[in-house]
Design a protein around this motif. Sequence first.
Motif, PDB file in Angstrom:
ATOM      1  N   LEU A 198     104.506 107.015 144.055  1.00 58.12           N
ATOM      2  CA  LEU A 198     105.610 107.877 144.469  1.00 58.12           C
ATOM      3  C   LEU A 198     106.481 107.177 145.516  1.00 58.12           C
ATOM      4  O   LEU A 198     107.714 107.237 145.467  1.00 58.12           O
ATOM      5  CB  LEU A 198     105.069 109.193 145.020  1.00 58.12           C
ATOM      6  CG  LEU A 198     104.487 110.162 143.985  1.00 58.12           C
ATOM      7  CD1 LEU A 198     103.864 111.380 144.685  1.00 58.12           C
ATOM      8  CD2 LEU A 198     105.565 110.617 143.013  1.00 58.12           C
ATOM      9  N   LYS A 199     105.818 106.503 146.453  1.00 59.40           N
ATOM     10  CA  LYS A 199     106.574 105.795 147.488  1.00 59.40           C
ATOM     11  C   LYS A 199     107.418 104.665 146.879  1.00 59.40           C
ATOM     12  O   LYS A 199     108.597 104.481 147.209  1.00 59.40           O
ATOM     13  CB  LYS A 199     105.621 105.206 148.532  1.00 59.40           C
ATOM     14  CG  LYS A 199     104.863 106.239 149.331  1.00 59.40           C
ATOM     15  CD  LYS A 199     103.916 105.546 150.308  1.00 59.40           C
ATOM     16  CE  LYS A 199     103.082 106.556 151.080  1.00 59.40           C
ATOM     17  NZ  LYS A 199     102.111 105.887 151.979  1.00 59.40           N
ATOM     18  N   ILE A 200     106.794 103.925 145.968  1.00 61.14           N
ATOM     19  CA  ILE A 200     107.503 102.810 145.354  1.00 61.14           C
ATOM     20  C   ILE A 200     108.636 103.309 144.469  1.00 61.14           C
ATOM     21  O   ILE A 200     109.722 102.727 144.415  1.00 61.14           O
ATOM     22  CB  ILE A 200     106.519 101.937 144.558  1.00 61.14           C
ATOM     23  CG1 ILE A 200     105.635 101.165 145.537  1.00 61.14           C
ATOM     24  CG2 ILE A 200     107.259 100.976 143.632  1.00 61.14           C
ATOM     25  CD1 ILE A 200     104.591 100.294 144.884  1.00 61.14           C
ATOM     26  N   ALA A 201     108.394 104.422 143.764  1.00 63.82           N
ATOM     27  CA  ALA A 201     109.459 104.983 142.925  1.00 63.82           C
ATOM     28  C   ALA A 201     110.665 105.365 143.771  1.00 63.82           C
ATOM     29  O   ALA A 201     111.822 105.111 143.406  1.00 63.82           O
ATOM     30  CB  ALA A 201     108.932 106.190 142.157  1.00 63.82           C
ATOM     31  N   GLY A 202     110.398 106.004 144.921  1.00 63.49           N
ATOM     32  CA  GLY A 202     111.499 106.354 145.817  1.00 63.49           C
ATOM     33  C   GLY A 202     112.223 105.127 146.341  1.00 63.49           C
ATOM     34  O   GLY A 202     113.460 105.090 146.408  1.00 63.49           O
ATOM     35  N   SER A 203     111.448 104.093 146.687  1.00 66.32           N
ATOM     36  CA  SER A 203     112.061 102.860 147.189  1.00 66.32           C
ATOM     37  C   SER A 203     112.868 102.168 146.100  1.00 66.32           C
ATOM     38  O   SER A 203     113.965 101.643 146.358  1.00 66.32           O
ATOM     39  CB  SER A 203     110.973 101.914 147.704  1.00 66.32           C
ATOM     40  OG  SER A 203     110.288 102.490 148.802  1.00 66.32           O
ATOM     41  N   CYS A 204     112.344 102.174 144.868  1.00 64.51           N
ATOM     42  CA  CYS A 204     113.082 101.559 143.758  1.00 64.51           C
ATOM     43  C   CYS A 204     114.402 102.286 143.517  1.00 64.51           C
ATOM     44  O   CYS A 204     115.425 101.662 143.225  1.00 64.51           O
ATOM     45  CB  CYS A 204     112.232 101.571 142.493  1.00 64.51           C
ATOM     46  SG  CYS A 204     110.861 100.396 142.515  1.00 64.51           S
ATOM     47  N   PHE A 205     114.360 103.616 143.654  1.00 61.75           N
ATOM     48  CA  PHE A 205     115.583 104.396 143.473  1.00 61.75           C
ATOM     49  C   PHE A 205     116.634 103.997 144.522  1.00 61.75           C
ATOM     50  O   PHE A 205     117.812 103.780 144.199  1.00 61.75           O
ATOM     51  CB  PHE A 205     115.269 105.886 143.575  1.00 61.75           C
ATOM     52  CG  PHE A 205     116.464 106.769 143.462  1.00 61.75           C
ATOM     53  CD1 PHE A 205     117.096 106.946 142.237  1.00 61.75           C
ATOM     54  CD2 PHE A 205     116.983 107.421 144.578  1.00 61.75           C
ATOM     55  CE1 PHE A 205     118.217 107.762 142.124  1.00 61.75           C
ATOM     56  CE2 PHE A 205     118.111 108.224 144.472  1.00 61.75           C
ATOM     57  CZ  PHE A 205     118.722 108.402 143.240  1.00 61.75           C
ATOM     58  N   VAL A 206     116.182 103.859 145.769  1.00 60.95           N
ATOM     59  CA  VAL A 206     117.109 103.450 146.840  1.00 60.95           C
ATOM     60  C   VAL A 206     117.613 102.034 146.596  1.00 60.95           C
ATOM     61  O   VAL A 206     118.796 101.737 146.787  1.00 60.95           O
ATOM     62  CB  VAL A 206     116.420 103.563 148.212  1.00 60.95           C
ATOM     63  CG1 VAL A 206     117.326 102.998 149.306  1.00 60.95           C
ATOM     64  CG2 VAL A 206     116.058 105.006 148.523  1.00 60.95           C
ATOM     65  N   LEU A 207     116.720 101.140 146.140  1.00 57.61           N
ATOM     66  CA  LEU A 207     117.126  99.764 145.872  1.00 57.61           C
ATOM     67  C   LEU A 207     118.170  99.702 144.769  1.00 57.61           C
ATOM     68  O   LEU A 207     119.129  98.921 144.843  1.00 57.61           O
ATOM     69  CB  LEU A 207     115.909  98.921 145.479  1.00 57.61           C
ATOM     70  CG  LEU A 207     114.993  98.468 146.620  1.00 57.61           C
ATOM     71  CD1 LEU A 207     113.749  97.795 146.053  1.00 57.61           C
ATOM     72  CD2 LEU A 207     115.719  97.521 147.563  1.00 57.61           C
ATOM     73  N   VAL A 208     117.981 100.522 143.739  1.00 58.76           N
ATOM     74  CA  VAL A 208     118.963 100.540 142.651  1.00 58.76           C
ATOM     75  C   VAL A 208     120.321 101.001 143.167  1.00 58.76           C
ATOM     76  O   VAL A 208     121.368 100.423 142.842  1.00 58.76           O
ATOM     77  CB  VAL A 208     118.475 101.437 141.501  1.00 58.76           C
ATOM     78  CG1 VAL A 208     119.590 101.672 140.493  1.00 58.76           C
ATOM     79  CG2 VAL A 208     117.282 100.806 140.807  1.00 58.76           C
ATOM     80  N   LEU A 209     120.326 102.062 143.992  1.00 59.06           N
ATOM     81  CA  LEU A 209     121.580 102.549 144.559  1.00 59.06           C
ATOM     82  C   LEU A 209     122.246 101.470 145.425  1.00 59.06           C
ATOM     83  O   LEU A 209     123.469 101.273 145.363  1.00 59.06           O
ATOM     84  CB  LEU A 209     121.340 103.810 145.386  1.00 59.06           C
ATOM     85  CG  LEU A 209     120.932 105.076 144.613  1.00 59.06           C
ATOM     86  CD1 LEU A 209     120.729 106.239 145.584  1.00 59.06           C
ATOM     87  CD2 LEU A 209     121.998 105.441 143.578  1.00 59.06           C
ATOM     88  N   MET A 210     121.428 100.771 146.230  1.00 58.25           N
ATOM     89  CA  MET A 210     121.990  99.722 147.094  1.00 58.25           C
ATOM     90  C   MET A 210     122.508  98.547 146.255  1.00 58.25           C
ATOM     91  O   MET A 210     123.517  97.926 146.607  1.00 58.25           O
ATOM     92  CB  MET A 210     120.938  99.240 148.086  1.00 58.25           C
ATOM     93  CG  MET A 210     120.507 100.307 149.090  1.00 58.25           C
ATOM     94  SD  MET A 210     119.404  99.679 150.359  1.00 58.25           S
ATOM     95  CE  MET A 210     120.525  98.703 151.329  1.00 58.25           C
ATOM     96  N   THR A 211     121.833  98.262 145.152  1.00 58.51           N
ATOM     97  CA  THR A 211     122.292  97.198 144.268  1.00 58.51           C
ATOM     98  C   THR A 211     123.640  97.551 143.653  1.00 58.51           C
ATOM     99  O   THR A 211     124.550  96.714 143.575  1.00 58.51           O
ATOM    100  CB  THR A 211     121.258  96.941 143.163  1.00 58.51           C
ATOM    101  OG1 THR A 211     120.019  96.534 143.756  1.00 58.51           O
ATOM    102  CG2 THR A 211     121.743  95.855 142.206  1.00 58.51           C
ATOM    103  N   ILE A 212     123.756  98.797 143.215  1.00 59.99           N
ATOM    104  CA  ILE A 212     125.031  99.257 142.651  1.00 59.99           C
ATOM    105  C   ILE A 212     126.140  99.157 143.698  1.00 59.99           C
ATOM    106  O   ILE A 212     127.259  98.710 143.411  1.00 59.99           O
ATOM    107  CB  ILE A 212     124.899 100.699 142.130  1.00 59.99           C
ATOM    108  CG1 ILE A 212     123.946 100.743 140.920  1.00 59.99           C
ATOM    109  CG2 ILE A 212     126.260 101.270 141.746  1.00 59.99           C
ATOM    110  CD1 ILE A 212     123.620 102.147 140.444  1.00 59.99           C
ATOM    111  N   GLN A 213     125.811  99.563 144.941  1.00 61.08           N
ATOM    112  CA  GLN A 213     126.807  99.500 146.005  1.00 61.08           C
ATOM    113  C   GLN A 213     127.182  98.058 146.332  1.00 61.08           C
ATOM    114  O   GLN A 213     128.360  97.731 146.525  1.00 61.08           O
ATOM    115  CB  GLN A 213     126.261 100.202 147.260  1.00 61.08           C
ATOM    116  CG  GLN A 213     127.286 100.402 148.358  1.00 61.08           C
ATOM    117  CD  GLN A 213     128.392 101.337 147.922  1.00 61.08           C
ATOM    118  OE1 GLN A 213     128.143 102.333 147.242  1.00 61.08           O
ATOM    119  NE2 GLN A 213     129.613 101.027 148.287  1.00 61.08           N
TER     120      GLN A 213
END
Length: 384
Positions: free
Chosen positions: A162-177
């Motif tokens: 769950l922690k990694i999934a949340g972090s991956c979601f944030v990483l994807v958003l930061m990558t898009i940005q």
Amino acid sequence: MIRALSELVVGQDPRMRARLGLCLLSMVIYVCWIFVLLGYALPRHLITESTAHFFMGYISVALCVFYPLVRSGITRSWPDPGLVAPQILWASGAMIISYAVAPVVRSVAFQTLCLIQVFGFLSLRPKVAAWTGGLTTAMLIAAWVAMTVLGLSDADPRAEALKIAGSCFVLVLMTIQSRSFGLMRERAFHAKQSLAAAAEELRRITVRDGLTGLYNRGHMQERLQAEVQRAQLNGHHFSVALIDLDHFKAINDHHGHAVGDEVLVNFALQGGAVLRETDVIGRWGGEEFLVLMPETEEANQAQIAMTRLREQLRSTQVSRSLPDLRVNFSCGVATWSARDSIEQVIERADQALYRAKSGGRDRTELQPPLTRGITSAGQPVASA
């Protein structure tokens, strides 16, 4: 002393300074981690000695590779001259490995991992930002798989997932940005290039003749004014030659304006090829050209240049459609002296041109310098 040390560390090139600044910042962070490992985590047995040695080696690679490579200038021509993407991936790898093998780090690992990605916001190109973020996300998922399959940690795999999934979601958003920032920088760069090209084209239009590509009359007048100021400072003289193509109207009448344009263009090319690099030739109007010849103390020096140009024209094809057509010109030369204004030296060159045309054309006439006499009333008077 401080300035010399600064130039030694980050150089003088502003772009190099920005790249090396990032490298130095990462080096400071790495050094801080070394102190944390040796001064805090290892003495308190929060990590094993072998793990500490591994991270010491891992950090040493970063310290010995990134800054020296960028500072040496080897990377200057590389697609990523500041090695930003490799540094982000290397630092991200350190945090992900720490997360997997050092439980004490897990409370700050994800936040630090996201912070590392911020370094790419202002420098990574769109594609590089995308695959950098993608690789970081993939490494994080691989770390969870390794923890689960190899049993590297006693943590609950589901909770960590769950922690990694949340972090991956944030990483994807930061990558898009980060990719969006890269696209904006590219658009701004291309817009800047287009603006510079438009400004250069506008400058060219305002100073160049549209047909021949030579300087136009307005710009030649500016060059004359600048040359007068320079001559007044260094004491040298310059000459002005007014050239008129002989029987040009007949060429237009008999062969058409297309041939006439060819003649003008080829005359401009020959003039640029024969004259000195310091000489400036411009289209003065119609079939008339003006040549500014700096540092010609005597008019006969300019006459020699005109002779070379005349001989070049006699042996050069000036029209593709009429290969046998040859062009002659009449020329008047005047040399500027401290008593002359720009208008006076041009007027004297024009008088010499008139004599050349009246004397049979295809020749160069020299106009004597301006002299001053005394009127009967005792007032000085200028005469040529």
